[in-house]
Scaffold this active site. Structure first.
Site, mmCIF file in Angstrom:
data_model
loop_
_atom_site.group_PDB
_atom_site.id
_atom_site.type_symbol
_atom_site.label_atom_id
_atom_site.label_comp_id
_atom_site.label_asym_id
_atom_site.label_seq_id
_atom_site.Cartn_x
_atom_site.Cartn_y
_atom_site.Cartn_z
ATOM 1 N N LYS A 114 -1.754 55.926 -7.948
ATOM 2 C CA LYS A 114 -3.043 56.044 -8.121
ATOM 3 C C LYS A 114 -3.136 57.391 -9.208
ATOM 4 O O LYS A 114 -3.113 58.285 -8.830
ATOM 5 C CB LYS A 114 -3.776 56.481 -6.896
ATOM 6 C CG LYS A 114 -5.284 56.354 -6.847
ATOM 7 C CD LYS A 114 -5.847 55.219 -7.150
ATOM 8 C CE LYS A 114 -7.367 55.003 -7.390
ATOM 9 N NZ LYS A 114 -7.691 53.556 -7.697
ATOM 10 N N SER A 165 -10.047 48.548 -7.832
ATOM 11 C CA SER A 165 -10.329 49.491 -6.919
ATOM 12 C C SER A 165 -11.445 49.222 -6.118
ATOM 13 O O SER A 165 -11.592 48.212 -5.378
ATOM 14 C CB SER A 165 -10.526 50.809 -7.523
ATOM 15 O OG SER A 165 -9.992 51.909 -6.781
#
Length: 622
Positions: A192, A393
């Site tokens: 991430k 996401s």
């Protein structure tokens, strides 16, 4: 009496201010009306002129009235579905003899969106109609479109420069240390990378590994598409050694592109227009280069995509996902949900397609939209997901409500991870000699304390919240994709995948466009895919929004059209996006499911430019 005199002067000042405001509004509207280009009823025999000045967008942003009146509108955004539907309609309409593809001021779009338009161009060519492309200079997106044309024209003073995916990002750790700002980062997912600009001065090895794999996959998709569309183009030699190729042409870049088979003709705009007059007929013999044509806006108005009472509903989730309501171009959870509910209220929908073109955003907003889609599913509607250029996401979170997921090889998806960033300013206050103090009644009193630093307990709570949201994300994917949680965790970790790899990993079901997804939804609803109509479910602009959109010229174009000026604009676009991302993190929810590393094709908006200007002036002490 003195007091009454002051009141009277105040009232006169207010009156004068209102008069001035109304005069500005009146003359602004008058100017917009006089410069508007009406197009109703102007379809005629000749060429279809696709002047793609600006960008291609899944859902164009709403034109702000102030920007329209002041002429500060951003580059025009062409709606993807209008381009595709318009080209397909042109393929079968006898009035259209050819297509003029004007890419001189084209600023790009997502790779998937560009590929979808290119497929529609192929359909026009299969109908036996020529497509002629023209530009002063071609870069990646523009050339991908031009390669599908039957003739590619290049200005003799122009060039073709193909860079491929890649480039630099900004990292702020050193700057934050200098000004004493602490970036308190909470994340779940090894890859991430959205928070790395605030914690590092360079790219982590994990992020580099993921980004290199993604860039390689997108680059291979681009090359394969261009090679198939234009086999005679000597792509590999030209791209790998552009300096040598241009030197062999004695520095003539246009001639080098011609020798490499990248273009067919060298000629300026008047020569291009003369060629179009040969194909579509001259507009006025006394005016050199004029040719009969129908403009894109007129063609779109005469051939609208969709039917308000269609049986297949298409719900668009485009842009950053935010809580509450939002204008078009941003996926406000309540705005998207309300559009879906209104579609369901009509009672004629038989199936639903959710078109996702979003890098994610708020986890709460993503869940709100997912729940709304599940409510439609509970009413017996089959739900098919269609991914655009980006569905990552929070966008992928929403996709978990579908029965089947369609993507393209160049779709950017995955990024199954969660993060949060809270800045604190204890170091800044110390540098300034400013203290901050107070009292507490509980461990959470005054928290998060952005002046003295966030307490360990609150940091622990925030990290627990991020990890809890991540576990929920994993379970959503596990249940929807019929995959063990452990396996999902292996391919998640916030890593971004290209559509081709995502299909191999089981994150999507099959390749296909929006039309393919609509056909699948029709079959699941026991409808004939060839005899169904589509209703696009999205917020309908009010009268003023429609008026300003129609009145704006939409001709905010690049400052220059040659490739070197285009390339020189990229640092500014990078800076604009960096500030926009920083603002989104600072103003957004504490916990986000968002892919900041996903490419963004859109040009900077006037609001972003004004925001950047204010920040720079403040830094200079102005």
């Amino acid at each position: 009496m003195r007091f009454m005199g002051k009141v009277w002067r105040l009232l006169v000042g207010v009156k004068d201010g209102l008069v001035l405001l109304f005069m500005l509004l009146f003359f602004g509207l008058l100017y917009a009306a006089l410069t508007a280009k009406p197009y109703a009823g102007s379809v005629r025999e000749g060429a279809l002129l696709l002047d793609l000045s600006g960008t291609i967008a899944e859902q164009p942003e709403t034109v702000a009235p102030f920007d329209a009146l002041t002429g500060s509108s951003a580059a025009k955004q062409h709606r993807l579905r209008n381009l595709i539907h318009g080209l397909k309609a042109a393929a079968t309409d006898d009035r259209i003899k050819a297509v003029a593809l004007d890419l001189d001021a084209f600023m790009g779009g997502g790779q998937t969106a560009v590929a979808n338009v290119a497929d529609a161009i192929d359909e026009v060519r299969r109908a036996g109609k020529p497509v002629v492309a023209y530009a002063t200079g071609y870069t990646d997106d523009g050339y991908q479109l031009a390669a599908h044309a039957s003739e590619v024209w290049l200005n003799p003073l122009g060039a073709v420069l193909i860079a491929g995916p890649g480039g630099s990002n900004l990292y702020y750790k050193g700057l934050l240390d200098k000004i004493g700002v602490t970036a308190n980062v909470y994340r779940a997912g090894t890859y991430k990378a959205a928070v790395e600009p605030y914690t590092r001065n360079d790219m982590s090895p994990e992020s580099r590994e993921a980004n290199e794999a993604l860039a390689a996959s997108l680059w291979e998709s681009w090359q394969q598409d261009v090679r198939q569309a234009r086999p005679k183009a000597q792509l590999a030699p030209y791209i790998s050694a552009p300096v040598r190729r241009i030197a062999e042409a004695r520095g003539d870049m246009a001639q080098a592109a011609l020798r490499a088979g990248l273009v067919d003709k060298l000629g300026d705009r008047s020569a291009f227009e003369a060629r179009m007059a040969e194909l579509a007929g001259a507009e006025n013999e006394a005016v050199p280069g004029s040719f009969r044509h129908t403009a894109l806006d007129a063609w779109t108005a005469a051939n609208p995509a969709g039917d308000s009472y269609g049986e297949i509903g298409v719900l668009t989730v485009a842009g950053t996902i935010v809580d509450g309501e939002a204008e078009l171009g941003t996926a406000g959870a309540e705005t998207v949900t309300e559009a879906l509910m209104k579609g369901l209220e009509r009672g004629n929908l038989k199936a639903l397609v959710v078109r996702v073109d979003s890098p994610g955003g708020s986890t709460l907003a993503s869940e709100r939209i997912r729940r709304a889609v599940l409510a439609a599913k509970a009413k017996g509607l089959p739900v098919v997901i269609s991914m655009g250029s980006v569905a990552a996401s929070g966008g992928y979170w929403i996709a978990m409500a579908g029965d089947r997921i369609f993507a393209e090889p160049s779709t950017i998806t995955g990024s199954i991870g969660v993060f949060g960033v809270l800045p604190s300013f204890e170091g800044t206050l110390e540098k300034l000699g400013v203290g901050a103090d107070g009292v507490k009644t509980t461990p959470l009193s005054g928290e998060p304390d952005l002046l003295n630093g966030i307490s360990p307990q609150v940091s622990q709570l925030l990290q627990m919240g991020v990890e809890s949201t991540y576990v929920r994300f994993l379970r959503l994917v596990s249940d929807a994709r019929k995959m063990p949680v452990q396996r999902v965790n292996q391919i998640a970790q916030g890593r971004v995948w290209a559509g081709g790899t995502a299909r191999q990993l089981g994150l999507v079901d099959q390749f296909g466009s929006l039309d393919d997804a609509i056909a699948e939804a029709a079959r699941r609803a026991n409808l004939d895919p060839g005899d169904t109509s589509v209703a696009y479910l999205e917020k309908e602009p009010d009268f003023w929004e429609q008026w300003f959109t129609a009145a704006q010229s939409g001709e905010a174009e690049p400052e220059a059209r040659d490739v070197f000026s285009r390339i020189a604009m990229q640092p500014r676009q990078l800076l604009m996006r960096a500030f926009a991302d920083a603002q989104a993190i600072a103003a957004g929810p504490a916990i986000q499911a968002r892919c900041l590393e996903c490419p963004s094709p859109a040009a900077a908006s006037p609001a972003q430019e004004r925001s950047l200007t204010r920040i720079l002036w403040s830094l200079l002490g102005a």
